[in-house]
Design a protein around this motif. Structure first.
Motif, PDB file in Angstrom:
ATOM      1  N   ALA A 187     -43.420 -28.422  47.545  1.00 18.17           N
ATOM      2  CA  ALA A 187     -43.387 -28.930  47.384  1.00 18.17           C
ATOM      3  C   ALA A 187     -45.230 -29.382  46.913  1.00 18.17           C
ATOM      4  N   THR A 188     -45.909 -28.145  47.455  1.00 19.74           N
ATOM      5  CA  THR A 188     -47.165 -28.298  47.116  1.00 19.74           C
ATOM      6  C   THR A 188     -47.376 -28.450  45.523  1.00 19.74           C
ATOM      7  N   ALA A 189     -46.918 -27.841  44.830  1.00 16.65           N
ATOM      8  CA  ALA A 189     -47.091 -26.916  43.715  1.00 16.65           C
ATOM      9  C   ALA A 189     -46.268 -28.844  42.917  1.00 16.65           C
ATOM     10  N   TYR A 190     -45.671 -29.304  43.286  1.00 23.49           N
ATOM     11  CA  TYR A 190     -45.044 -30.740  43.027  1.00 23.49           C
ATOM     12  C   TYR A 190     -46.224 -31.842  43.405  1.00 23.49           C
ATOM     13  N   LEU A 191     -46.935 -32.159  43.690  1.00 22.17           N
ATOM     14  CA  LEU A 191     -48.197 -33.137  44.584  1.00 22.17           C
ATOM     15  C   LEU A 191     -49.465 -32.387  43.385  1.00 22.17           C
ATOM     16  N   ALA A 192     -49.619 -30.635  43.344  1.00 27.35           N
ATOM     17  CA  ALA A 192     -50.428 -30.555  42.253  1.00 27.35           C
ATOM     18  C   ALA A 192     -50.118 -31.516  41.087  1.00 27.35           C
ATOM     19  N   GLU A 193     -49.065 -31.512  40.421  1.00 25.78           N
ATOM     20  CA  GLU A 193     -48.670 -32.181  39.939  1.00 25.78           C
ATOM     21  C   GLU A 193     -49.131 -34.017  39.271  1.00 25.78           C
ATOM     22  N   GLU A 194     -48.629 -34.353  40.709  1.00 27.10           N
ATOM     23  CA  GLU A 194     -47.949 -35.750  40.937  1.00 27.10           C
ATOM     24  C   GLU A 194     -49.383 -35.911  41.196  1.00 27.10           C
ATOM     25  N   ILE A 335     -45.301 -24.229  39.823  1.00 26.64           N
ATOM     26  CA  ILE A 335     -46.453 -23.459  41.045  1.00 26.64           C
ATOM     27  C   ILE A 335     -47.350 -23.125  40.098  1.00 26.64           C
ATOM     28  N   GLY A 336     -48.051 -22.298  39.172  1.00 27.39           N
ATOM     29  CA  GLY A 336     -48.632 -22.029  38.355  1.00 27.39           C
ATOM     30  C   GLY A 336     -49.998 -23.253  38.647  1.00 27.39           C
ATOM     31  N   LYS A 337     -49.709 -24.587  38.197  1.00 31.59           N
ATOM     32  CA  LYS A 337     -50.564 -25.668  38.580  1.00 31.59           C
ATOM     33  C   LYS A 337     -50.991 -26.066  39.802  1.00 31.59           C
ATOM     34  N   ILE A 338     -50.958 -25.206  40.983  1.00 38.25           N
ATOM     35  CA  ILE A 338     -51.120 -24.885  42.332  1.00 38.25           C
ATOM     36  C   ILE A 338     -52.928 -24.101  41.452  1.00 38.25           C
ATOM     37  N   THR A 339     -53.973 -25.380  41.942  1.00 41.40           N
ATOM     38  CA  THR A 339     -55.791 -23.985  41.631  1.00 41.40           C
ATOM     39  C   THR A 339     -56.399 -24.573  42.313  1.00 41.40           C
ATOM     40  N   ALA A 342     -55.726 -23.364  49.126  1.00 45.37           N
ATOM     41  CA  ALA A 342     -55.932 -21.551  49.536  1.00 45.37           C
ATOM     42  C   ALA A 342     -54.388 -21.356  49.893  1.00 45.37           C
ATOM     43  N   VAL A 343     -53.995 -20.489  49.947  1.00 46.66           N
ATOM     44  CA  VAL A 343     -52.567 -19.760  49.731  1.00 46.66           C
ATOM     45  C   VAL A 343     -52.541 -18.236  50.986  1.00 46.66           C
ATOM     46  N   LYS A 344     -51.888 -18.300  51.657  1.00 46.40           N
ATOM     47  CA  LYS A 344     -51.709 -17.280  52.509  1.00 46.40           C
ATOM     48  C   LYS A 344     -50.053 -16.622  53.347  1.00 46.40           C
ATOM     49  N   THR A 345     -49.879 -15.853  52.693  1.00 51.16           N
ATOM     50  CA  THR A 345     -48.705 -15.528  53.493  1.00 51.16           C
ATOM     51  C   THR A 345     -48.194 -14.321  53.990  1.00 51.16           C
ATOM     52  N   VAL A 346     -47.036 -14.378  55.428  1.00 52.01           N
ATOM     53  CA  VAL A 346     -47.547 -13.275  56.201  1.00 52.01           C
ATOM     54  C   VAL A 346     -46.227 -12.970  56.435  1.00 52.01           C
ATOM     55  N   LEU A 365     -46.921 -15.751  41.464  1.00 50.92           N
ATOM     56  CA  LEU A 365     -46.110 -17.176  40.822  1.00 50.92           C
ATOM     57  C   LEU A 365     -47.539 -18.234  41.143  1.00 50.92           C
ATOM     58  N   LEU A 366     -48.640 -17.992  42.029  1.00 49.47           N
ATOM     59  CA  LEU A 366     -49.766 -18.803  41.743  1.00 49.47           C
ATOM     60  C   LEU A 366     -51.062 -18.242  40.977  1.00 49.47           C
ATOM     61  N   THR A 367     -50.387 -17.866  39.621  1.00 56.53           N
ATOM     62  CA  THR A 367     -51.633 -17.971  37.839  1.00 56.53           C
ATOM     63  C   THR A 367     -52.469 -18.628  38.071  1.00 56.53           C
ATOM     64  N   GLY A 368     -52.510 -20.183  39.035  1.00 55.01           N
ATOM     65  CA  GLY A 368     -53.813 -20.527  38.596  1.00 55.01           C
ATOM     66  C   GLY A 368     -54.914 -20.986  39.814  1.00 55.01           C
ATOM     67  N   LEU A 369     -54.751 -19.801  40.316  1.00 57.50           N
ATOM     68  CA  LEU A 369     -55.328 -19.680  41.859  1.00 57.50           C
ATOM     69  C   LEU A 369     -55.768 -18.914  41.787  1.00 57.50           C
ATOM     70  N   PRO A 370     -57.100 -18.589  41.764  1.00 57.98           N
ATOM     71  CA  PRO A 370     -58.288 -17.744  42.235  1.00 57.98           C
ATOM     72  C   PRO A 370     -58.205 -16.813  42.851  1.00 57.98           C
ATOM     73  N   ASP A 371     -58.517 -15.231  42.632  1.00 57.31           N
ATOM     74  CA  ASP A 371     -57.899 -14.459  43.792  1.00 57.31           C
ATOM     75  C   ASP A 371     -58.636 -14.701  45.919  1.00 57.31           C
ATOM     76  N   ASP A 372     -59.488 -15.073  45.232  1.00 59.56           N
ATOM     77  CA  ASP A 372     -60.473 -15.933  46.296  1.00 59.56           C
ATOM     78  C   ASP A 372     -60.055 -16.947  47.676  1.00 59.56           C
ATOM     79  N   LYS A 373     -59.078 -17.232  47.130  1.00 61.37           N
ATOM     80  CA  LYS A 373     -58.061 -18.706  47.683  1.00 61.37           C
ATOM     81  C   LYS A 373     -56.473 -17.811  48.256  1.00 61.37           C
ATOM     82  N   LYS A 374     -56.601 -16.204  47.616  1.00 63.20           N
ATOM     83  CA  LYS A 374     -54.918 -15.892  48.030  1.00 63.20           C
ATOM     84  C   LYS A 374     -55.137 -14.836  49.046  1.00 63.20           C
TER      85      LYS A 374
END
Length: 422
Positions: A187-194, A335-339, A342-346, A365-374
């Motif tokens: 859903a977040t990737a969908y919003l990133a594009e649309e 998903i790579g469109k999310i730039t 900030a994304v965190k996994t637990v 999968l977040l190839t477009g997201l900087p490492d400081d946001k992961k």
């Protein structure tokens, strides 16, 4: 008609067991049984009390039962649940704290649709309320939804999340627990594009199967060895005549509950034997630890057949999220469109439902997201429930999530109150 008869037969069996429990409790509680110096009747009444309560809970939707919280002013503030968006298959609700200024941290808690109601996250909501404005996806029991409302599959679920996020605005922080983690990511990737202006500020994924093949569990083993034809034949049923959703094809909550219990059958059997003994000795309470847990755990809801089957087929078998091939409403989301989000996994070290490795796979999968946001966190010794509602959540994970939200906020949130009560 065969599947409708099966659904009603299963409900009849549940109803019969509830009646047997009530009968045993009443018969074993007759005053005259006290004249007999044997424990049989007391044990019979205890078994009946536990059985009646357990089978009755299976068709009851639990209440949120969050009445007050303590505010920064040291006073109790009442909490009311308000519906922000009402939809046939699920609502967006807001826990409004009366007499308190709105908190800067705004959180959308995405509850799983996996057999239990959203109230499974009650303690999660209660722990966040002192520091956040909390919104929750409150999914509906499919057997109460008329067939005229149409279908509801994982694409519809994703679009519901898109609409909820758009409604709440770009300063929302999304926390997805377990099953909806891959769909919240989509859903977040969908919003990133649309609708890039409507993207959430942060996305926290807790114990979700982003890549089920990353680590084996009983859940993934089941998904790989059972064919879709077998699932449709043996677990999909048609809602019976006593419900508003009569005729709707569903995966019954009672079947899902049987699956949950079978994964830890010995643990559950021991818990119920011990509870029967406590009741017989007069040591059990209406809201003791056992009843508090099982009143929620046993309350199950039906899922639409198309949602259950598409989850197994597309998330677990075909790995559409894991391989970045997920399609929503005819459009493949990337998903790579999310730039900017900030994304965190637990993950929990001892999670036997979504094992370590499955959720953190989102970061690759977040190839477009900087490492400081992961970011990622593996909680030592924690099981599945513990990472969102147990001791590990309260003592370690919740503070880390709030810190993550604050670190990626334009304006820092309110000072975090550390609620480390066990």
């Amino acid at each position: 008609m065969k599947s409708m008869a099966t659904y009603d037969l299963m409900e009849s069996a549940r109803n019969t067991n509830q009646w047997l429990g009530a009968t045993a409790r009443a018969f074993g509680s007759y005053p005259i049984t006290g004249l007999l110096p044997i424990p049989y009747f007391r044990m019979l009444a205890a078994w009946g009390e536990v059985a009646e309560r357990s089978f009755a809970r299976m068709i009851a939707k639990p209440d949120w039962d969050i009445k007050t919280i303590v505010g920064a002013d040291g006073r109790d503030h009442t909490v009311s649940v308000k519906t922000e968006i009402a939809r046939p298959f699920g609502d967006l609700i807001h826990f409004h704290v009366n007499g308190r200024k709105p908190k800067q941290r705004r959180v959308l808690l995405v509850a799983p649709m996996s057999g239990h109601y959203a109230t499974l996250l009650r303690s999660t909501v209660a722990s966040l309320l002192p520091d956040c404005e909390v919104y929750v996806t409150d999914w509906h029991n499919a057997r109460g939804i008329p067939v005229s409302e149409g279908k509801f599959d994982i694409e519809d679920y994703t679009l519901y999340l898109v609409d909820f996020m758009k409604h709440l605005g770009s300063d929302i922080n999304v926390i997805a627990v377990c099953q909806p983690a891959p769909l919240a990511l989509a859903a977040t990737a969908y919003l990133a594009e649309e609708h890039p202006e409507a993207q959430p500020r942060t996305l926290t994924l807790i114990g979700g199967p982003i890549d089920p093949d990353a680590a084996d569990t009983d859940v993934t083993d089941f998904g790989s060895r059972v064919t879709m034809g077998q699932l449709e034949q043996f677990v999909i049923q048609r809602v019976g005549f006593n419900h508003a959703g009569v005729g709707r094809m569903v995966y019954p909550g009672l079947l899902q509950l049987a699956s949950f219990i079978s994964m830890n059958a010995e643990t559950h059997s021991t818990a119920f034997r011990e509870q029967i003994m406590r009741v017989a000795k007069g040591e059990a309470g209406d809201f003791d630890r056992h009843n508090t847990f099982y009143d929620e755990y046993l309350a199950v809801m039906d899922m639409t057949a198309e949602f259950y089957l598409s989850t197994v087929d597309r998330i677990f078998k075909n790995l559409e999220i894991a391989q970045n091939r997920f399609v929503v409403d005819g459009k493949q989301v990337d998903i790579g469109k999310i730039t900017t989000v900030a994304v965190k996994t637990v993950e929990g070290e001892n999670d036997d439902i979504s094992a370590p490795g499955q959720c953190v796979a989102a970061l690759r999968l977040l190839t477009g997201l900087p490492d400081d946001k992961k970011a990622s966190h593996l909680e030592p010794g924690a099981g599945h429930y513990g990472i969102f509602a147990g001791k590990s959540w309260r003592k370690n994970i919740r503070p880390l999530v709030l810190d993550f939200i604050d670190a990626h906020s334009d304006t820092k949130g309110d000072k975090i109150t550390r609620l480390n009560a066990v």
